[in-house]
Enzyme design. Structure first.
Site, mmCIF file in Angstrom:
data_model
loop_
_atom_site.group_PDB
_atom_site.id
_atom_site.type_symbol
_atom_site.label_atom_id
_atom_site.label_comp_id
_atom_site.label_asym_id
_atom_site.label_seq_id
_atom_site.Cartn_x
_atom_site.Cartn_y
_atom_site.Cartn_z
ATOM 1 N N HIS A 63 0.853 -1.194 0.000
ATOM 2 C CA HIS A 63 0.000 0.000 0.000
ATOM 3 C C HIS A 63 0.883 1.237 0.000
ATOM 4 O O HIS A 63 2.106 1.144 0.147
ATOM 5 C CB HIS A 63 -0.993 -0.006 1.164
ATOM 6 C CG HIS A 63 -0.381 0.073 2.534
ATOM 7 N ND1 HIS A 63 0.540 -0.822 3.007
ATOM 8 C CD2 HIS A 63 -0.597 0.953 3.553
ATOM 9 C CE1 HIS A 63 0.873 -0.502 4.245
ATOM 10 N NE2 HIS A 63 0.208 0.575 4.606
ATOM 11 N N ASP A 67 5.567 4.753 5.183
ATOM 12 C CA ASP A 67 6.516 3.835 5.820
ATOM 13 C C ASP A 67 6.699 2.548 5.013
ATOM 14 O O ASP A 67 7.512 1.698 5.376
ATOM 15 C CB ASP A 67 6.120 3.524 7.274
ATOM 16 C CG ASP A 67 4.733 2.941 7.420
ATOM 17 O OD1 ASP A 67 3.814 3.373 6.695
ATOM 18 O OD2 ASP A 67 4.549 2.033 8.269
ATOM 19 N N HIS A 145 -7.511 -2.050 5.547
ATOM 20 C CA HIS A 145 -6.654 -1.058 6.197
ATOM 21 C C HIS A 145 -7.319 0.303 6.050
ATOM 22 O O HIS A 145 -8.470 0.392 5.623
ATOM 23 C CB HIS A 145 -5.265 -1.118 5.532
ATOM 24 C CG HIS A 145 -4.190 -0.355 6.235
ATOM 25 N ND1 HIS A 145 -4.069 -0.316 7.607
ATOM 26 C CD2 HIS A 145 -3.166 0.400 5.747
ATOM 27 C CE1 HIS A 145 -3.026 0.440 7.917
ATOM 28 N NE2 HIS A 145 -2.464 0.891 6.820
ATOM 29 N N HIS A 274 5.982 -5.677 11.724
ATOM 30 C CA HIS A 274 5.294 -4.390 11.917
ATOM 31 C C HIS A 274 5.036 -4.192 13.419
ATOM 32 O O HIS A 274 3.906 -4.039 13.882
ATOM 33 C CB HIS A 274 3.980 -4.366 11.115
ATOM 34 C CG HIS A 274 3.572 -2.981 10.673
ATOM 35 N ND1 HIS A 274 2.656 -2.229 11.371
ATOM 36 C CD2 HIS A 274 3.962 -2.227 9.612
ATOM 37 C CE1 HIS A 274 2.484 -1.065 10.737
ATOM 38 N NE2 HIS A 274 3.266 -1.032 9.670
HETATM 39 ZN ZN LIG Z 1 -0.299 1.474 6.579
#
Ligand SMILES: [Zn+2]
Length: 309
Positions: A63, A67, A145, A274
């Protein structure tokens, strides 16, 4: 094949965890490395590994959050500057917008690359199988998300059985065209009348590996579908046990939810990444311990850690 984690942190870099990126090293299989996400500083992390940037042939983006992509312009530019190595093209797969981000960054910074980038963008309406080669197939599905985000399912094709040449020689088969026939599964009869059944001399085909690499996501059935029978599932664990509500509101998962996904999918192994900088090392052990109550074969990965698949 191996997975090497280049950045395992959530959102922003910390001293021990850089932002998201991992390398799927397919050196024995196809002599290539595939990169998944490319957060800022990914090229610096690569310097601490044996990965040669020119071997990176494909980059898959989950995506467009910073980051996960801010390392692309730097990596792509440095990749051009390795002397004495042939310039090789690169494929970038990702959500619609990735091409514009990369080309704009390169254009406004006056960067010119001596190799070509082929972009493969997708959106909600063009998911499914996005790549098929003679050795691998890659599927994407949309996750859940705060912006459009996907997970990847990389499926290695089954590996053919190998011919047992020693056993054939021992059976009196002369080396030559007969070997080829038997390798293709054909039964043959030797001059002296001996029947050779091909199946007795070829090992059973080995199933290819399945690797599932997810972007940021709430707990969702799409993750389970992507991870069905996976040898390895890489799942985010931005939050810990008890934080399910806040995880949901921020578009993320907890370790417990990741473990539920792995269990439901029948995955063999779960790697959590993550990881928020809020977690100290004792909290990280707790993340693993709690998740293991749902899915036993779980591990929280570190930057630069390499895992054999
Ligand atoms: Zn994200």
């Amino acid at each position: 094949m191996d997975i090497q984690f280049l950045g395992t942190g959530a959102g922003q870099p910390s001293k021990t965890r850089n932002v998201s990126s991992l390398a799927l090293k397919l050196l024995d299989e196809i002599n290539e490395v595939w990169l998944f996400d490319c957060g800022e500083g990914t090229q610096n992390r690569i310097l601490e590994t044996t990965i040669r940037p020119r071997k990176i042939s494909k980059i898959f983006i989950t995506h467009l959050h910073g980051d996960h992509i801010f390392g692309l312009p730097g990596f792509l530019s440095s990749r051009a500057f390795q002397a004495n190595e042939e310039q090789t093209d690169l494929e970038i797969y990702g959500p619609q917008g990735i091409k514009s981000f990369v080309l704009t960054s390169l254009r406004v910074s006056g960067s010119r690359l001596p190799y070509r980038i082929h972009f493969h963008e997708f959106d909600q309406n063009s998911l499914g199988k996005i790549l098929e080669t003679d050795k691998f197939t890659v599927y994407v599905e949309e996750l859940d998300h705060t912006i459009f985000c996907v997970g990847y399912r990389v499926m290695q094709k089954d590996l053919e059985g190998t011919l047992d040449a020693e056993k054939l020689k021992a059976a009196g088969v002369p080396f030559g065209p007969l070997f080829g026939k038997i390798k293709n599964g054909q039964d043959v009869v030797l001059e002296d009348g001996t029947e050779i059944k091909a199946a007795d001399y070829i090992s059973a085909p080995r199933p290819g590996k399945i690797i599932t690499i997810l972007g940021d996501t709430r707990q969702t059935n799409a993750s389970v579908r992507l991870a069905v029978n996976a040898d390895v599932l890489v799942h985010e664990s931005t939050y810990g046990k008890g934080d399910e509500k806040i995880a949901r509101s921020h578009g993320h998962s907890t370790n417990m939810q990741a473990a539920q996904v792995a269990a439901e999918a029948g995955a063999k192994r779960l790697l959590l990444n993550h990881i928020s900088a809020r977690f100290l090392s004792k909290d990280v052990s707790q993340l693993k311990k709690d998740a293991a109550s749902i899915f036993e074969n779980v591990h929280v990965v570190k930057d630069l850690e390499e895992v054999e698949v």
